[in-house]
Design an enzyme around this catalytic site. Structure first.
Site: not given
Lengths: 537, 412
Positions: B106, B260
């Site tokens: 910005y 996992d």
């Protein structure tokens, strides 16, 4: 050649006036709309010839005013600043069909050899009003005013009124005013287009038209150069026809055929005259006036067959020239680029011709259709408005036959092509005389001329593309200068110690110098790049 | 602008980063003032310039450099964006600010107005349109200056969490990470500004999943096993990776990664260990080459029979490999085929593609990794950490993890 009319009369049982009255479609007076257009056209072309052929820069003013709105009668008035007409010729010039200066071998505008007379005849028939002529001959102290009607059966002028006035100014010229039945609302766009195109062909003229709505369209003179007036030349024997030979016989002063051929034609000497007559089986010493129709036919045929003539002389032609065509295109179309080519003279079937082509690109040139550039055709300086599709010029320039892409033009684009063909005999297609026939010699010349002009256009376009590209690049750099200068100047200041920070303005000016070094190489970019910068707030 | 005692560490860091930024760009400025067209020589951040260094076990930036010249029309805008970003970073360093990358986007975004040379009309163009562009400018400055965004005090969302017997000083406060209640210490964006005061732990356990981290924390796994427990909550952010690296480097703690059993989990391990492919320039400071993969493994759940099928797919097996396998399979499977039915997930097309990609990476070409990948590709199944927890949290905490660490059943 006042005897021309009489000679025609000998071979026809109708008076010429009556003949043209019965066949007015041929001359372009088939309906009120077409007739109004044709009336304007004939009068304007007469006026331009009255100036052009005498080296006068034409100023022509046209008005079309409603005369009798109930009957759809319009008064068409055309004034010029030509040399004027000697008063004794006025009745014959406006009141007798086939009297005039057109039936000669030189390039003039008139397409039918009738000038304004057909318009006068038509006006007389439809409205019953006489033609009004006011003429101030050059060098005379008087102005002459006539009201004339035509005795159709006798083909003789009837002078209704004649006045002579002492002139106050030295201004010379002629004003012709006729009242005709017309259809302005239908003819309007055609007439305006005709004026526009005419102006394109004669940029050395000032032409103004005032319409029934009181709108004025003015095309001002943009160049003071004029094409040299065409000279009269004798006809070339290859282009002879029976009608022409009859006319020559009727007016010749020679007592033998041999002499007549030698005197009346170019490229015929004593020897070739004898060969031609031997070929036709006619005694060289025969009185030309005693020839039978069969003999005339035989002579025409042997003259056309003979192939050892010198090519026809070209002095009779009056091309517009490169400068005038370019001025015409620029004046009317306001393009960003215009280029014109005048080819060397050439000939077909004994008729000399010159092809000229102008190309206008960009600027205010309207967008062309997909299938070809906008085409402006001219024949002997007259614009041709109709039957474009069947014209040999369209055949040459249409996208189907001409590879415009090869010349950096991707249709549709803002591109117009002007083709001017001048010749002592324009090979029109059909009776309407609005399109030119596919004569191979002409087609070849037109193609070569378009190619030549298109090559210059390509050169211009590729230069332009390169310059645009360079400009775009320069823009890209310039627009980032303020931010780069600001950021670098802030970064140049060390965080803790004082150091030697470089201020915004110095960085900006160094960056601009680097860019300017580069911009200097671009053609035609002589502006201060600093003007383009908008500093950061 | 300093607040003594509070921002002192920050302040030093600011000054140093600002100095480096200034010096890096001053060279360009000096050249420019001598009339040379300004340019930045920046190491290339392309895939082709990302190199795996097998010696150091790191993904590193290769030697290729790019020349970003202001007068090159194709580079001018990026040149402007780069110096613009450098300027904003420099200003926020000097102004004691802590921008996020969104803030930087910005702050630098505005509309440049200029006069068009062709039609003499005012036109405008944004410095950048998307954050993608300003982020790229930040990365360019990182590689150009050698400063990471953390060094320039650019903050990002805190993702990593830590708990264990460790004392830290951060922003002037001393934090005891063993006294966080049910919560945890959130790893700050600037991990190099953390002062590690005391460590009483034997290893670091990084858990991919936040939920599993919380479960282990509730039972004080870290206390019993003398572990520092960290979660990256999915893909690790830079701060988590940097902090793990510091624990390994500065305190010699072994690092175990628990994810996992699927290609995404394995890639998380890979990012911790060798670095990320897209940000290879950070690896040198963020990767932990000593990190080891503790699970979940395909081999943890496949039967001996199934393992034989997997081996049949693999070529060039030597005798030593087969012995290895026997070793590996000593305690396995952790989940028998009956339990397995409820906990396995079918692999998706994307998983298989990803696994094929992993197979191509040099650091996945070891025998043990090939075994994992081939097993996955043969049976096309995935297993989550929660699958082990389903046998009871204590199974995971008291059997699976300690047993693996003890027996060294980890993949390097």
């Amino acid at each position: 050649m006042s005897s021309g009319g009489e000679s025609i009369e000998k071979f026809r049982s109708l008076s010429p006036a009556e003949f043209f009255y019965r066949n007015r479609e041929i001359a372009g007076f088939s309906n009120p709309s077409r007739a109004l257009y044709q009336t304007v056209r004939e009068l304007v072309e007469n006026s331009l010839d009255a100036c052009d052929n005498h080296g006068i820069l034409p100023t022509v003013r046209i008005t079309v005013f409603p005369e009798n709105t109930k009957e759809n009668h319009y008064r068409v008035t055309v004034s010029d600043n030509g040399i004027g007409i000697p008063p004794r010729y006025v009745p014959q010039a406006f009141g007798k069909v086939l009297f005039g200066s057109k039936y000669k071998l030189r390039q003039t505008r008139g397409t039918f050899g009738l000038g304004a007379k057909m318009a006068i005849l038509y006006g007389q028939i439809t409205t019953g009003k006489p033609v009004e002529v006011r003429t101030s001959p050059k060098g005379s102290q008087y102005s002459y005013f006539f009201k004339i009607m035509i005795d159709i059966e006798k083909n003789e002028p009837i002078v209704m009124e004649r006045r002579i006035m002492k002139r106050k100014s030295k201004r010379h010229g002629t004003t012709v005013s006729v009242v005709v039945e017309g259809d302005w609302s239908r003819a309007r766009s055609r007439i305006l287009e005709y004026i526009k195109r005419t102006a394109m062909g004669v940029p050395y003229a000032t032409i103004t038209i005032i319409t029934p709505e009181k709108e004025a369209y003015k095309y001002s003179r943009v160049i003071r150069k004029m094409p040299p007036p065409p000279r009269e030349v004798k006809p070339h024997p290859r282009g002879v026809d029976i009608e022409m030979l009859k006319a020559i016989i009727a007016s010749t002063k020679s007592s033998t055929l041999k002499d007549m051929l030698k005197n009346a034609f170019q490229s015929i000497g004593k020897k070739s005259a004898e060969i031609l007559l031997e070929e036709a089986g006619i005694d060289p010493n025969k009185d030309p006036r005693k020839l039978t129709l069969d003999e005339i036919t035989a002579l025409v045929s042997s003259m056309r067959k003979y192939n050892k003539y010198r090519p026809p002389r070209t002095d009779a032609l009056s091309p517009l020239g490169k400068d005038i065509i370019e001025a015409g295109l620029k004046g009317v179309l306001k393009p960003e680029f215009a280029y014109a080519v005048t080819r060397k003279p050439s000939s077909y079937s004994g008729h000399p011709f010159i092809v000229e082509v102008g190309v206008a690109y960009g600027g205010e040139v309207p967008l062309s259709p997909d299938k070809g550039p906008i085409l402006y055709r001219f024949a002997n300086k007259i614009p041709l408005l109709y039957d474009e599709g069947s014209d040999v010029c369209w055949k040459v320039v249409s996208d189907a036959n001409f590879n415009w892409r090869q010349y950096n033009v991707k249709l549709p684009d803002r591109i117009a092509v002007l083709v001017h063909i001048c010749s002592t005999k324009i090979p029109y297609k059909g009776v309407g005389k609005e399109s030119i026939a596919d004569v191979p010699e002409i087609e070849r010349e037109v193609r070569n001329a378009v190619k030549e002009a298109a090559r210059h256009l390509r050169l211009y376009l590729s230069k332009k593309i390169r310059a645009e590209e360079e400009k775009r690049k320069i823009m890209t750099l310039v627009k980032y200068v303020p931010e780069v200068a600001r950021s670098l100047s802030i970064l140049s200041k060390p965080p803790a110690s004082d150091g030697n920070p470089v201020d915004y303005e110095s960085i900006k000016s160094v960056l601009m110098k680097i860019i300017e070094r580069r911009a200097r190489k671009i053609d035609g970019l002589n502006i201060d790049l600093r003007e383009l910068i908008i500093d950061v707030g | 602008m300093t607040y003594p005692g509070i921002d002192e560490i920050d302040y030093k860091q600011r000054l140093e980063a600002a100095k480096k930024l200034h010096e890096a760009f001053n060279k360009t400025i000096e050249e420019l003032m001598r009339g040379k067209s300004p340019k930045l020589i920046i190491p290339k951040r392309t895939l082709s310039n990302t190199i795996y260094d097998p010696e150091r076990k790191l993904l590193l930036l290769g030697p290729a450099k790019l020349k970003r010249s202001f007068t090159d029309v194709n580079e001018a805008k990026r040149f402007m964006q780069t110096v613009l970003m450098a300027r904003i970073l420099y200003e926020s360093l000097l102004n004691n600010e802590y921008p996020t990358i969104r803030d930087l986007y910005y702050r630098g975004k505005y509309s440049i107005t200029y006069m068009d040379l062709r039609d003499r009309r005012k036109k405008s163009e944004n410095t950048w349109e998307e954050q993608k562009e300003s982020d790229a400018a930040i990365r360019d400055i990182e590689v150009f200056t050698g400063l990471l965004r953390e060094d320039m005090l650019v903050l990002s969302k805190e993702k990593g969490k830590l708990v264990g017997r460790i004392k830290l000083r951060s922003g002037g406060d001393v934090i005891d990470a063993s006294k966080m209640g049910h919560g945890a210490y959130a790893l700050e964006s600037t991990p190099d500004l953390i002062d590690i005061l005391e460590v009483d732990a034997e290893y670091v356990l990084v858990v991919e999943k936040d939920a599993v981290f919380q479960q282990l924390h509730r039972i004080k796994f870290w206390d019993k096993h003398k572990a520092i427990l960290i979660t990256s909550a999915g893909q690790p952010d830079r701060a988590t990776r940097r902090f793990v690296r510091r624990l390994n480097e500065e305190f010699g703690l072994p690092v175990y990664i628990l994810t996992d059993a699927d290609p995404y989990g394995w890639y998380i391990y890979s990012v911790f260990k060798v670095g990320s492919i897209t940000l290879s320039y950070e690896s040198e400071r963020l990767a932990t080459p000593q990190a080891r993969f503790i699970g979940v493994m395909m081999t943890d759940i496949l039967t001996k029979e199934e393992m034989r099928n997997v081996l049949a797919r693999m070529k060039n097996l030597r005798k030593r490999n087969l012995e290895d396998i026997l070793n590996i399979l000593r305690n396995k499977p952790y989940i028998d085929s009956k339990e397995r039915r409820n906990v396995i997930i079918k692999a998706k097309e994307a998983d298989i593609k990803r696994a094929e990609q992993l197979k191509g990476y040099t650091w996945f070409k070891s025998f043990r990794w090939r075994l994992e990948l081939e097993a996955f590709l043969r049976y096309k199944i995935k297993v989550e950490i929660e699958a082990l927890a389903s046998k009871g949290l204590r199974f995971l905490a008291e059997k699976y993890i300690p047993e693996k660490i003890e027996t060294g059943d980890c993949i390097d």
